[in-house]
Design a protein around this motif. Sequence first.
Motif, PDB file in Angstrom:
ATOM      1  N   SER A   1      -2.124  -4.493   5.921  1.00 50.74           N
ATOM      2  CA  SER A   1      -2.520  -3.991   4.603  1.00 50.74           C
ATOM      3  C   SER A   1      -3.429  -2.773   4.720  1.00 50.74           C
ATOM      4  O   SER A   1      -3.254  -1.779   4.013  1.00 50.74           O
TER       5      SER A   1
ATOM      6  N   ALA B   1      -2.030  -3.167  -4.937  1.00 49.26           N
ATOM      7  CA  ALA B   1      -2.379  -1.922  -4.247  1.00 49.26           C
ATOM      8  C   ALA B   1      -1.815  -0.716  -4.996  1.00 49.26           C
ATOM      9  O   ALA B   1      -2.509   0.294  -5.185  1.00 49.26           O
TER      10      ALA B   1
ATOM     11  N   ALA C   1      -7.070   1.295  -1.577  1.00 50.42           N
ATOM     12  CA  ALA C   1      -6.290   0.193  -2.132  1.00 50.42           C
ATOM     13  C   ALA C   1      -5.837  -0.759  -1.032  1.00 50.42           C
ATOM     14  O   ALA C   1      -5.896  -1.988  -1.189  1.00 50.42           O
ATOM     15  N   GLY C   2      -5.387  -0.213   0.090  1.00 51.56           N
ATOM     16  CA  GLY C   2      -4.983  -1.059   1.208  1.00 51.56           C
ATOM     17  C   GLY C   2      -6.148  -1.829   1.792  1.00 51.56           C
ATOM     18  O   GLY C   2      -6.009  -2.995   2.175  1.00 51.56           O
TER      19      GLY C   2
ATOM     20  N   PRO D   1       0.797  -1.234   0.000  1.00 48.20           N
ATOM     21  CA  PRO D   1       0.000   0.000   0.000  1.00 48.20           C
ATOM     22  C   PRO D   1       0.832   1.288   0.000  1.00 48.20           C
ATOM     23  O   PRO D   1       0.302   2.351  -0.311  1.00 48.20           O
TER      24      PRO D   1
END
Length: 444
Positions: free
Chosen positions: A164, A247, A260-261, A45
């Motif tokens: 994440s 990510a 995205a994470g 990420p």
Amino acid sequence: MTRTAPSLPAAAASGSDRRRGLRLIAVAIVLTGFNLRTAVNSVGPVLEELEQGLSISSGLAGVVTTMPVLCFALIGFAGPPLAARYRDGHVLAGALLAMAAGTVLRVVTDAFWLFLVGTVLAMVGGALGNVLLPSLVKRYFPERTGLLIGAYSVSMAVGGAIASVSAAPIAAATGADGWRWALGVWAVFAAVTALPWLSVPARPGASREAHRRVRMRSLLRSRMALALALFFAMQSMQAYVLIGWTAQYLRDEGLSAATAGLLLGINTIVVIPLNAIVPTLTVRPHLQRPLLAGFCVSYVAGWVGLMVAPRSVPWLWMGLLALGMGTFAMVLTLIGLRARTPETTAALSTTTQGWGYLLAGAGPLLVGVLRGSTGSYTGMFVVVLAGVAVLAVTGWFVTRERYVDDEVPGWGSDAHHGDVIEVAGTEPPVTVHVTEPGGGSPRG
């Protein structure tokens, strides 16, 4: 691979002391599981910020994303010899402290080569934990193996998911060079987790007996063994490209770093129930190829969806990729199904995972090189979709009811005697018998 230590005598400790000791070990195992993937999953990420902070190219970023899988392959082989010579608690405490030190090193340096050194150290905890935790569960909790393995597997997935999801928000909240905080915070958890292992007492009556390696070059003659190693490599490559690059890809397509994470964390969580369900289905021969087909279709649909419509329903594409990752549990089950004896099962497991991880390491690296040379992610999708094709072909082969024992001369059932050793690996260890040439005993 190490000799199995003698069982604890019943009177070695009082009942209450023994129960307290077991509770401490159980807590240490679960806490260790939490740390196994934090150093890996926190990178993706914030990969863009890491590239800028270290002034590296996409090709070198590919090196960063491929390092964990190579470390898991190489460092993991050191686990059994270390466990043979030192106390279990000391080995894992040392691994976690090395992980904490490496995590700190890679966030305080501006030199890329020192960042790589720190990455290797940070992977020590994950690599040795992969190898040693299953055997510790079997040794201390033989009647609750499923419960403890399930507990630390869930803890591992939770740790990876939190790493994440939280990496981008931590980086954003801490300002300039926030990626260093996003990666470095996990050093605290690793250092704290080392403390319970240092408190675990020595096992009364245990001996540090000699250990030896089992020679497995004969497996190179087995087409089934080679196909399993390639199958393992392709499914592992899918996972590490996904963890290392998706990510950043989603961010480049316009999604926020936090989103995205989060999507990567959702993917990690979806895999948890699959690891419990897939093995029970894989043991049924008539379901193996339908499962394989379903996994491959999920991979293709997920990757193609990300490629053509990354901003529309990205959660669906990541969910489909998570379904495809059921191939991990499938290949671990097939390893046991494609060998007739404990000897060949142990050898097949070691070679499949060792060579598989080494081959898989080329995937994330190649993605980084192609992205750097072309300026696009087309190469990533070519790599992973080609990998799915190889996965399908090798999967079709390994779902045939054939055995490596029948393909390797001299691996008959008459060799099932000799000294007992314990083989550590991703799955719970397998106890096997090793026969020395001429009937001798292994030397220390």
